[in-house]
Write a protein that holds these residues in place. Structure first.
Motif, short mmCIF file in Angstrom:
data_model
loop_
_atom_site.label_atom_id
_atom_site.label_comp_id
_atom_site.label_asym_id
_atom_site.label_seq_id
_atom_site.Cartn_x
_atom_site.Cartn_y
_atom_site.Cartn_z
N SER A 181 45.49 -14.25 24.83
CA SER A 181 44.03 -14.22 25.00
C SER A 181 43.31 -14.21 23.66
O SER A 181 42.23 -14.79 23.52
CB SER A 181 43.62 -13.00 25.82
OG SER A 181 43.96 -11.79 25.16
N LYS A 224 35.12 -10.72 26.12
CA LYS A 224 35.56 -11.24 27.41
C LYS A 224 36.27 -10.17 28.23
O LYS A 224 36.09 -10.10 29.46
CB LYS A 224 36.48 -12.45 27.19
CG LYS A 224 35.75 -13.66 26.61
CD LYS A 224 36.67 -14.87 26.52
CE LYS A 224 35.91 -16.10 26.04
NZ LYS A 224 36.78 -17.30 25.98
N TRP A 225 37.09 -9.35 27.57
CA TRP A 225 37.78 -8.27 28.29
C TRP A 225 36.78 -7.29 28.90
O TRP A 225 37.07 -6.68 29.93
CB TRP A 225 38.71 -7.51 27.35
CG TRP A 225 39.87 -8.31 26.85
CD1 TRP A 225 40.43 -9.42 27.41
CD2 TRP A 225 40.63 -8.07 25.65
NE1 TRP A 225 41.47 -9.89 26.65
CE2 TRP A 225 41.63 -9.09 25.56
CE3 TRP A 225 40.56 -7.10 24.64
CZ2 TRP A 225 42.54 -9.13 24.52
CZ3 TRP A 225 41.48 -7.17 23.60
CH2 TRP A 225 42.45 -8.17 23.54
N SER A 226 35.62 -7.15 28.28
CA SER A 226 34.62 -6.20 28.78
C SER A 226 34.08 -6.61 30.15
O SER A 226 33.44 -5.80 30.84
CB SER A 226 33.46 -6.06 27.79
OG SER A 226 32.68 -7.25 27.74
N PHE A 228 36.08 -7.49 32.58
CA PHE A 228 37.17 -7.32 33.56
C PHE A 228 36.69 -6.59 34.80
O PHE A 228 36.92 -7.04 35.93
CB PHE A 228 38.34 -6.57 32.91
CG PHE A 228 39.45 -6.24 33.89
CD1 PHE A 228 40.34 -7.23 34.31
CD2 PHE A 228 39.59 -4.96 34.40
CE1 PHE A 228 41.34 -6.92 35.21
CE2 PHE A 228 40.58 -4.65 35.30
CZ PHE A 228 41.47 -5.64 35.70
N PHE A 229 36.02 -5.46 34.62
CA PHE A 229 35.58 -4.66 35.77
C PHE A 229 34.41 -5.34 36.49
O PHE A 229 34.20 -5.10 37.68
CB PHE A 229 35.21 -3.25 35.33
CG PHE A 229 36.40 -2.43 34.93
CD1 PHE A 229 37.30 -1.96 35.87
CD2 PHE A 229 36.65 -2.16 33.59
CE1 PHE A 229 38.41 -1.23 35.50
CE2 PHE A 229 37.76 -1.43 33.20
CZ PHE A 229 38.65 -0.95 34.17
N PHE A 231 34.28 -8.63 37.01
CA PHE A 231 34.94 -9.56 37.93
C PHE A 231 35.69 -8.81 39.03
O PHE A 231 35.77 -9.28 40.17
CB PHE A 231 35.90 -10.47 37.15
CG PHE A 231 35.21 -11.53 36.35
CD1 PHE A 231 34.56 -12.58 36.98
CD2 PHE A 231 35.19 -11.49 34.97
CE1 PHE A 231 33.92 -13.57 36.26
CE2 PHE A 231 34.54 -12.47 34.23
CZ PHE A 231 33.90 -13.51 34.88
N LEU A 232 36.25 -7.66 38.68
CA LEU A 232 36.94 -6.85 39.69
C LEU A 232 35.95 -6.39 40.76
O LEU A 232 36.29 -6.32 41.95
CB LEU A 232 37.60 -5.64 39.02
CG LEU A 232 38.63 -4.86 39.85
CD1 LEU A 232 39.80 -5.76 40.20
CD2 LEU A 232 39.11 -3.64 39.07
N TYR A 247 28.32 -14.03 32.92
CA TYR A 247 29.43 -14.17 31.97
C TYR A 247 29.29 -15.45 31.15
O TYR A 247 29.46 -15.43 29.92
CB TYR A 247 30.75 -14.17 32.75
CG TYR A 247 31.95 -14.55 31.92
CD1 TYR A 247 32.51 -13.66 31.01
CD2 TYR A 247 32.54 -15.81 32.05
CE1 TYR A 247 33.62 -14.01 30.25
CE2 TYR A 247 33.64 -16.17 31.29
CZ TYR A 247 34.17 -15.27 30.40
OH TYR A 247 35.26 -15.63 29.64
#
Length: 271
Positions: A181, A224-226, A228-229, A231-232, A247
């Motif tokens: 990533s 981008k990792w921020s 994650f929740f 999209f969850l 996003y």
């Protein structure tokens, strides 16, 4: 610019255009679904007994040849529609971040026959590069996990040993995903550079993106990792029709923040 500030700016730029962004996302999904259904329909027609019988009467292997040719042709058509649309979508989200009025003509520009082939080639080449790095970083963990599962099915393993090896392969896979990533962020600006300079070559865009992303890959990956929740949460709370445009706009703001150096670098490298 900090991650939180970029996200706030992305939300501000999307205000008033949320519905249009949702429509753009739905149109993309609808086109992809329609092209998939057309491919399935063509395969069903060619595979029907009447069509297969007629083709076989001409040449025994003709049904298989026609099916392969039809699939390849539809795959090319799909790429020439979806890939340029991806570039046009990037241009649409990037417009306000670059101080350009957002308009659907920014999307249609990349769907013109003269631009569609070029943009499709860009996206396809970029996909091949990403697939190569995925193979490099993810294959060790996947091979170890796959070999462990295969050995567990075909041979007798002690439970503790099986758990330890599976845990190790999972940890190796997570490390590979992390490095993968971060590595992908070297190509974060390739499509925006094409949008900003439609005449640039792919090799130069990749080189320029790599130069501009030096020292910024980890920061961009963290941004981008921020999400994650976010999209969850699409599975339970927030609709994807809101999260995905947010996003995309945030990524566009980050890209615009990283690209001011392009003019200086191009002046220094006229080739």
């Amino acid at each position: 610019m900090s991650i939180s500030r970029i996200k706030i700016t992305g939300k501000q730029m999307l205000m008033g255009d949320g519905v249009r962004a949702a429509i753009l996302m739905c149109v993309t999904f609808a086109l992809a679904a329609a092209l998939g259904l057309i491919t399935a329909g063509v395969n069903f027609i060619i595979g029907s007994q009447s069509v297969t019988g007629r083709l076989s009467s001409v040449y025994e292997n003709l049904p298989g040849i026609v099916r392969i040719a039809a699939c390849v042709l539809l795959l090319i058509v799909t790429a020439l529609v979806i890939f340029p649309l991806k570039v046009g979508r990037s241009a649409w989200f990037l417009s306000p971040a670059l101080g350009i009025k957002r308009h659907y003509s920014r999307i249609m520009y990349w769907l013109k026959p003269s631009k569609a082939l070029r943009s499709a080639g860009y996206v396809a080449a970029l996909g091949c590069i990403k697939a190569f790095w995925a193979l490099i970083f993810l294959s060790p963990g996947l091979f170890l996990f796959g070999g462990t599962v295969y050995s567990a099915v075909t041979q007798k393993y002690e439970l503790n040993l099986l758990i330890a090896v599976c845990g190790g392969s999972f940890a190796l896979l997570l490390v590979g995903i992390g490095f993968f990533s971060v590595m992908l962020q070297r190509y974060f600006l390739v499509i925006p550079i094409l949008v900003k300079d439609p005449g640039i070559s792919f090799a130069k865009a990749v080189r320029l993106s790599g130069d501009l992303m030096n020292g910024n890959c980890l920061k961009t990956a963290r941004m981008k990792w921020s999400f994650f929740f976010w999209f969850l949460s699409c599975l339970l709370i927030l609709p994807a029709i809101y999260v995905i445009p947010y996003y995309r706009q945030t990524c566009a703001c980050c890209q615009a923040d990283l690209m001011p150096e392009i003019k200086t670098r191009k002046a220094a490298d006229p080739a």
